[in-house]
Design a protein around this motif. Structure first.
Motif, PDB file in Angstrom:
ATOM      1  N   UNK A   1      37.134  53.186  33.472  1.00  0.00           N
ATOM      2  CA  UNK A   1      37.098  51.736  33.266  1.00  0.00           C
ATOM      3  C   UNK A   1      38.350  51.258  32.543  1.00  0.00           C
ATOM      4  N   UNK A   2      38.784  52.000  31.530  1.00  0.00           N
ATOM      5  CA  UNK A   2      39.984  51.632  30.780  1.00  0.00           C
ATOM      6  C   UNK A   2      41.233  51.661  31.665  1.00  0.00           C
ATOM      7  N   UNK A   3      41.366  52.717  32.456  1.00  0.00           N
ATOM      8  CA  UNK A   3      42.547  52.865  33.319  1.00  0.00           C
ATOM      9  C   UNK A   3      42.649  51.735  34.343  1.00  0.00           C
ATOM     10  N   UNK A   4      41.518  51.402  35.000  1.00  0.00           N
ATOM     11  CA  UNK A   4      41.575  50.371  36.036  1.00  0.00           C
ATOM     12  C   UNK A   4      41.626  48.966  35.458  1.00  0.00           C
TER      13      UNK A   4
ATOM     14  N   UNK B   1      35.063  50.935  23.074  1.00  0.00           N
ATOM     15  CA  UNK B   1      35.489  50.200  21.877  1.00  0.00           C
ATOM     16  C   UNK B   1      36.270  51.102  20.932  1.00  0.00           C
ATOM     17  N   UNK B   2      35.864  52.359  20.851  1.00  0.00           N
ATOM     18  CA  UNK B   2      36.581  53.318  20.009  1.00  0.00           C
ATOM     19  C   UNK B   2      38.010  53.553  20.505  1.00  0.00           C
ATOM     20  N   UNK B   3      38.203  53.304  21.825  1.00  0.00           N
ATOM     21  CA  UNK B   3      39.538  53.491  22.418  1.00  0.00           C
ATOM     22  C   UNK B   3      40.252  52.159  22.615  1.00  0.00           C
TER      23      UNK B   3
ATOM     24  N   UNK C   1      24.607  52.626  28.835  1.00  0.00           N
ATOM     25  CA  UNK C   1      25.615  51.584  28.694  1.00  0.00           C
ATOM     26  C   UNK C   1      26.060  51.451  27.235  1.00  0.00           C
ATOM     27  N   UNK C   2      25.114  51.617  26.322  1.00  0.00           N
ATOM     28  CA  UNK C   2      25.441  51.541  24.891  1.00  0.00           C
ATOM     29  C   UNK C   2      26.429  52.643  24.500  1.00  0.00           C
ATOM     30  N   UNK C   3      26.207  53.861  25.027  1.00  0.00           N
ATOM     31  CA  UNK C   3      27.095  54.985  24.716  1.00  0.00           C
ATOM     32  C   UNK C   3      28.489  54.777  25.305  1.00  0.00           C
ATOM     33  N   UNK C   4      28.538  54.265  26.535  1.00  0.00           N
ATOM     34  CA  UNK C   4      29.835  54.025  27.190  1.00  0.00           C
ATOM     35  C   UNK C   4      30.592  52.904  26.478  1.00  0.00           C
TER      36      UNK C   4
END
Length: 379
Positions: free
Chosen positions: A215-218, A252-254, A244-247
């Motif tokens: 998700x981050x890359x795209x 957010x951590x990244x 979804x909560x874990x993802x």
């Protein structure tokens, strides 16, 4: 002439879009002027209000007297889709509970001269001899058994259940296939993860990290990414909001971009709402079986993210193994290659998707017509 009484059984009323889609699809095809319809549900009030049918609780102890009265009144028992004939993976109750339940319902139905129909169901291999006996007897007691894929068909062939066996498709394919939509200027990808997957405890970290990185890359490439929960039942082990909560926490951590990565947090959608919602996307990544089904129904390219047997059965039937991953070794590089290949050859992929959807739609409607004219409407 008295109306026939149909009892439709399945995993309904659990805020699972796939299960509700199957029920909605079959009820849409039944003319209520000629049938009285009864449906089991984990939430009878919701099911009655949503579909205009009489509903009773799924758990055995609830509505017990109503269950008995309904069963005695019923003329035809219909198992309306889902993986009905299987062993449970949970350890809190007997693994054979679904097989015992189906066996006793079918046995009593035949003793009381009722028709029994399996409609677009899934079947998985059973390990114990008693399980195989219950499965084989349940199928042989039915008037017809339509399975949703060749994998299920082969399992029943292996167990010598060929007397009433026929190949159909998932009930959701009873609906019309949507027209192909053009690739949007701002490309949008929807991801349908699942909380409970085989061997998930071992692969959870990799699953979450891979989907987060994807998700981050795209999103950095300008794509809009949406994560959507298809099952929102209160039980944590089948509530996709938990994954979804874990993802979301991982992203957010990244320091992920909140504007281009969205997590759906609205109320659960019904089948029609979800189909309209799905129209706004160009690509569907799904661990959920019915996420793949509805993508094909909406003429959307797919990438399968799970080794669920039912997912594999669908992917094999439509010959799209090149767009199928395994959650145990979900690989970010392979996922990127599959995504880039789809967008690079979008028209060709859509052609494959369209042919797959049309094939399954044809099978499903052929199945329904056969059941309607040869089994439900007695001569």
């Amino acid at each position: 002439m008295k109306n026939k009484k149909l009892i439709i059984l399945g995993a309904y009323g659990q805020q699972n879009i796939g299960d509700e889609a199957m029920l909605s699809s079959i009820l849409k095809k039944i003319d209520k002027r000629y049938f009285e319809i009864y449906v089991n549900s984990s939430d009878p009030k919701y099911t009655s209000d949503q579909y205009g049918v009489d509903s009773f609780y799924t758990p055995l102890r609830k509505d017990f007297l109503k269950k008995i009265i309904t069963f005695l009144k019923g003329d035809i028992i219909i198992y309306g889709g889902g993986t009905i004939l299987t062993e449970l993976r949970m350890v809190k109750i007997s693994k054979l509970t679904p097989l015992y339940r189906t066996f006793f319902i079918n046995l009593l139905s035949k003793l009381l001269n009722k028709k029994v129909i399996f409609l677009g169901i899934g079947v998985e291999e059973v390990n114990s001899w008693i399980g195989r006996f219950l499965l084989r007897t349940s199928v042989n007691l039915s008037d017809v058994c339509y399975v949703r894929d060749r994998m299920s068909y082969k399992v029943l062939e292996k167990y010598n259940c060929t007397k009433n066996l026929k190949l159909g498709a998932d009930l959701v394919f009873l609906n019309k296939i949507k027209k192909v939509s053009k690739l949007k200027r701002h490309r949008k990808i929807i991801i349908l993860p699942v909380y409970r997957i085989p061997s998930f405890d071992k692969s959870r970290k990799q699953y979450v990290e891979t989907l987060s990185d994807y998700a981050l890359n795209y999103s950095r490439k300008g794509y809009l990414i949406e994560f959507f929960p298809m099952s929102c039942f209160s039980k944590d082990d089948i509530n996709d909001k938990e994954i979804l909560r874990l993802i979301k926490r991982e992203i957010l951590n990244k320091n992920g971009n909140k504007k281009t990565i969205n997590f759906y947090e609205g109320p659960p959608k019904n089948f029609k709402e979800f189909r309209r919602y799905l129209d706004g996307f160009d690509l569907v990544l799904s661990s959920r079986y019915h996420g793949l089904v509805m993508a094909l129904l909406n003429n959307k390219p797919i990438i399968n993210l799970s080794e669920f047997k039912k997912n594999n059965g669908l992917i094999e039937d439509i010959n799209m193994k090149d767009f199928s991953m395994n959650n145990k070794n979900l690989n970010l590089k392979r996922l990127h290659m599959a995504t880039d290949n789809i967008f690079k050859n979008y028209k060709k992929i859509l052609d494959r998707v369209g042919k797959a959807g049309a094939y399954l739609n044809s099978l499903s409607n052929k199945m329904y017509k056969d059941v309607l004219f040869n089994y439900i409407k007695w001569k």
